[in-house]
Structure formats: structure tokens, C-alpha cells
Design a protein around this motif. Structure first.
Motif, mmCIF file in Angstrom:
data_model
loop_
_atom_site.group_PDB
_atom_site.id
_atom_site.type_symbol
_atom_site.label_atom_id
_atom_site.label_comp_id
_atom_site.label_asym_id
_atom_site.label_seq_id
_atom_site.Cartn_x
_atom_site.Cartn_y
_atom_site.Cartn_z
ATOM 1 N N ALA A 1 -14.549 8.932 -23.028
ATOM 2 C CA ALA A 1 -15.067 7.959 -23.991
ATOM 3 C C ALA A 1 -16.587 8.046 -24.100
ATOM 4 O O ALA A 1 -17.155 7.826 -25.175
ATOM 5 N N HIS A 2 -17.257 8.367 -22.981
ATOM 6 C CA HIS A 2 -18.714 8.447 -22.967
ATOM 7 C C HIS A 2 -19.143 9.633 -22.109
ATOM 8 O O HIS A 2 -18.431 10.027 -21.180
ATOM 9 N N PRO A 3 -20.311 10.209 -22.386
ATOM 10 C CA PRO A 3 -20.820 11.299 -21.547
ATOM 11 C C PRO A 3 -21.004 10.825 -20.105
ATOM 12 O O PRO A 3 -21.266 9.646 -19.854
ATOM 13 N N ARG A 4 -20.881 11.782 -19.166
ATOM 14 C CA ARG A 4 -21.019 11.400 -17.758
ATOM 15 C C ARG A 4 -21.361 12.636 -16.926
ATOM 16 O O ARG A 4 -20.803 13.704 -17.133
ATOM 17 N N CYS A 5 -22.286 12.468 -15.977
ATOM 18 C CA CYS A 5 -22.611 13.533 -15.037
ATOM 19 C C CYS A 5 -22.882 12.917 -13.668
ATOM 20 O O CYS A 5 -23.042 11.701 -13.543
ATOM 21 N N ALA A 6 -22.927 13.761 -12.631
ATOM 22 C CA ALA A 6 -23.174 13.324 -11.251
ATOM 23 C C ALA A 6 -22.135 12.311 -10.789
ATOM 24 O O ALA A 6 -22.437 11.403 -10.021
ATOM 25 N N HIS A 7 -20.898 12.459 -11.252
ATOM 26 C CA HIS A 7 -19.798 11.578 -10.893
ATOM 27 C C HIS A 7 -18.861 12.292 -9.921
ATOM 28 O O HIS A 7 -19.082 13.449 -9.564
ATOM 29 N N SER A 8 -17.814 11.612 -9.502
ATOM 30 C CA SER A 8 -16.787 12.234 -8.668
ATOM 31 C C SER A 8 -15.425 11.975 -9.295
ATOM 32 O O SER A 8 -15.231 10.991 -10.021
ATOM 33 N N SER A 9 -14.473 12.870 -9.025
ATOM 34 C CA SER A 9 -13.137 12.726 -9.596
ATOM 35 C C SER A 9 -12.096 13.243 -8.615
ATOM 36 O O SER A 9 -12.345 14.202 -7.874
ATOM 37 N N VAL A 10 -10.936 12.601 -8.612
ATOM 38 C CA VAL A 10 -9.798 13.052 -7.816
ATOM 39 C C VAL A 10 -8.531 12.821 -8.625
ATOM 40 O O VAL A 10 -8.487 11.956 -9.505
ATOM 41 N N ALA A 11 -7.498 13.598 -8.342
ATOM 42 C CA ALA A 11 -6.191 13.411 -8.966
ATOM 43 C C ALA A 11 -5.294 12.664 -7.994
ATOM 44 O O ALA A 11 -5.159 13.057 -6.833
ATOM 45 N N LEU A 12 -4.700 11.569 -8.457
ATOM 46 C CA LEU A 12 -3.868 10.728 -7.608
ATOM 47 C C LEU A 12 -2.458 10.618 -8.181
ATOM 48 O O LEU A 12 -2.240 10.800 -9.375
ATOM 49 N N SER A 13 -1.521 10.298 -7.316
ATOM 50 C CA SER A 13 -0.170 9.955 -7.734
ATOM 51 C C SER A 13 0.377 8.957 -6.728
ATOM 52 O O SER A 13 -0.053 8.913 -5.581
ATOM 53 N N GLY A 14 1.296 8.128 -7.169
ATOM 54 C CA GLY A 14 1.855 7.122 -6.275
ATOM 55 C C GLY A 14 2.677 6.114 -7.036
ATOM 56 O O GLY A 14 2.712 6.115 -8.274
ATOM 57 N N PRO A 15 3.351 5.219 -6.325
ATOM 58 C CA PRO A 15 4.253 4.257 -6.973
ATOM 59 C C PRO A 15 3.548 3.267 -7.883
ATOM 60 O O PRO A 15 4.170 2.691 -8.775
ATOM 61 N N THR A 16 2.247 3.047 -7.681
ATOM 62 C CA THR A 16 1.532 2.085 -8.519
ATOM 63 C C THR A 16 0.945 2.728 -9.768
ATOM 64 O O THR A 16 0.342 2.041 -10.590
ATOM 65 N N LEU A 17 1.113 4.045 -9.914
ATOM 66 C CA LEU A 17 0.545 4.765 -11.047
ATOM 67 C C LEU A 17 1.659 5.301 -11.938
ATOM 68 O O LEU A 17 2.733 5.664 -11.456
ATOM 69 N N SER A 18 1.394 5.356 -13.222
ATOM 70 C CA SER A 18 2.384 5.864 -14.174
ATOM 71 C C SER A 18 2.232 7.375 -14.305
ATOM 72 O O SER A 18 1.785 7.896 -15.322
ATOM 73 N N GLY A 19 2.587 8.087 -13.243
ATOM 74 C CA GLY A 19 2.476 9.536 -13.251
ATOM 75 C C GLY A 19 1.143 9.998 -12.702
ATOM 76 O O GLY A 19 0.286 9.195 -12.302
ATOM 77 N N PRO A 20 0.926 11.322 -12.656
ATOM 78 C CA PRO A 20 -0.346 11.868 -12.167
ATOM 79 C C PRO A 20 -1.526 11.280 -12.940
ATOM 80 O O PRO A 20 -1.491 11.182 -14.164
ATOM 81 N N THR A 21 -2.560 10.893 -12.215
ATOM 82 C CA THR A 21 -3.702 10.214 -12.828
ATOM 83 C C THR A 21 -4.999 10.784 -12.272
ATOM 84 O O THR A 21 -5.173 10.878 -11.061
ATOM 85 N N LEU A 22 -5.893 11.177 -13.160
ATOM 86 C CA LEU A 22 -7.230 11.591 -12.752
ATOM 87 C C LEU A 22 -8.116 10.357 -12.726
ATOM 88 O O LEU A 22 -8.183 9.617 -13.709
#
Length: 227
Positions: A80-101
């Protein structure tokens, strides 16, 4: 090992301060065997998602998936907006609706620090019946238009069957891009906005350490669990 891409490969422009996260949508399949897959793939993930960063001209807003089985880039829906110097991980689990970055922190345009987290979810895609229906009976001109509309080339397709297959591929790429949905989410006890920190996956959450804002340096540890 250095992976060499040809000069004609479509992919992200050079940048810094971006983020990479391993990504494998098959992890939610009932018959997915993680140990077997990691044994067949030295990288542990089938794909990697690259987000944001800073180019020579601006803070980037684009996001790309690198398929490590064939070393091919494809662009997905922009953040939605530009972004740098951030962190990201891919998660999955019962509280998420499928694989989520999950993306946390970073610097946006105007030197602002985004609050909360940004999530990318990938909806399950239906079978290829839609592509088959759209290409059935299509003229050569219409097939070429489908391919060009997805940003692909059709010049190496000498037979109509090749055009049909390329058009089906182009339509599927467009549907994949549309299926990815970015959303902003808030979490309880969200860490203070920051950039230059580190984040890793821990179970179904994202563990964040350190970072800075424009006035403070952080040495706290935070566990972010989106739901």
C-alpha cells in the motif's frame, strides 16, 4: 553459490534496505511433508518474497516472488505504501487464514514510521478451467493481447498451441497477482515503530529485536503474533 541471471530476465531493480522471507504456500497442504521437501531443496523454501527497499531514485513499493526451483522472478501486488529498512517473515498457523507474510517496521515515504503490521495473504486459486474457457476459440490476435496484457512476450510462439499455452500462463499470473491481498493489522502490545531492526519466525509469531527511530535506540525483544 552465486545464482547468475541472464540480462533479459525480468525482475526487481537494484536496491538496498529491502527484506526477504522464505515462502511456500504448500505448507498448508494436508499431504505436505516438510522434512521431505527440505531434503529435496537445499534452500528449504520453494519461493522467496522480496519487499520494498530503497533504489537510487526512491523508497520502493514493489513486491516480488522468486521461484527457487527455476530461478524466475514474478511481480505480485505492490504494498500500500513504500517501505524500506523493515523486516518480514512468512507465518502459518491456526489463527491465520493460510500462509501469511508479516511485515513490521521500516521507513515509508516522507520519512514516516509505519505503525502496526502489514500482512500479505494468498487466497487459494481455483483450477485452470477459467483459463481454458477464456482461450478456447480465441483468435491469434486475441491470444497475443492476453499475453501482452500480462506483460509477457509472444514473439517466440510459432504455433497457435504455443500461443494458447502462453495465454493460459499469462491469465494465471494475473489471477495470482489479484489473489494476493495486503492488509494493515494491529496487534496487542505492538512494539514502537522503528527501522533497522531484525525479525525472525518463532513458531506462529515474529520475534523482533533492536532497531532505531529518529530519536531512540531499542534493545527490547518483542513477539508479534498476528491473528
Amino acid at each position: 553459490e552465486r545464482i547468475i541471471f541472464g540480462s533479459d530476465v525480468i525482475g526487481p531493480v537494484p536496491r538496498e534496505m529491502h527484506s526477504l522471507a522464505g515462502w511456500d504456500m504448500r505448507q498448508d497442504d494436508d499431504d505436505y511433508d516438510e522434512e521431505k521437501e527440505e531434503g529435496n531443496n537445499q534452500w528449504g523454501y520453494r519461493s522467496v518474497i522480496m519487499t520494498g527497499g530503497r533504489t537510487e531514485e526512491r523508497v520502493a513499493v514493489d513486491a516480488w516472488i522468486l521461484d527457487t526451483s527455476g530461478w524466475q522472478w514474478r511481480r505480485i501486488k505492490d504494498m500500500a505504501h513504500p517501505r524500506c529498512a523493515h523486516s518480514s517473515v512468512a507465518l502459518s498457523g491456526p489463527t491465520l487464514s493460510g500462509p501469511t507474510l508479516v511485515i513490521f517496521g521500516g521507513i515509508s515515504d516522507g520519512m514516516s514510521l509505519p505503525e502496526g503490521i502489514l500482512c500479505l495473504t494468498a487466497a487459494d486459486l481455483p483450477d485452470e478451467s477459467e483459463e481454458t474457457e477464456c482461450t478456447a476459440g480465441a483468435s491469434v490476435r486475441e491470444l497475443r493481447a492476453m499475453i501482452q496484457d500480462a506483460g509477457l512476450e509472444h514473439f517466440d510462439c510459432r504455433e497457435k498451441v504455443e500461443l494458447v499455452n502462453r495465454a493460459k500462463h499469462a491469465l494465471r499470473l494475473k489471477r495470482e497477482k489479484a489473489a494476493h491481498k495486503w492488509r494493515t493489522a494491529s496487534v496487542m502490545s505492538s512494539p514502537a515503530p522503528r527501522f533497522g531492526h531484525s525479525g525472525i519466525r518463532v513458531d506462529a509469531g515474529m520475534l523482533v529485536f533492536g532497531g532505531i527511530d529518529f530519536e531512540n535506540e531499542f534493545a527490547d525483544v518483542n513477539l508479534i503474533c498476528p491473528g
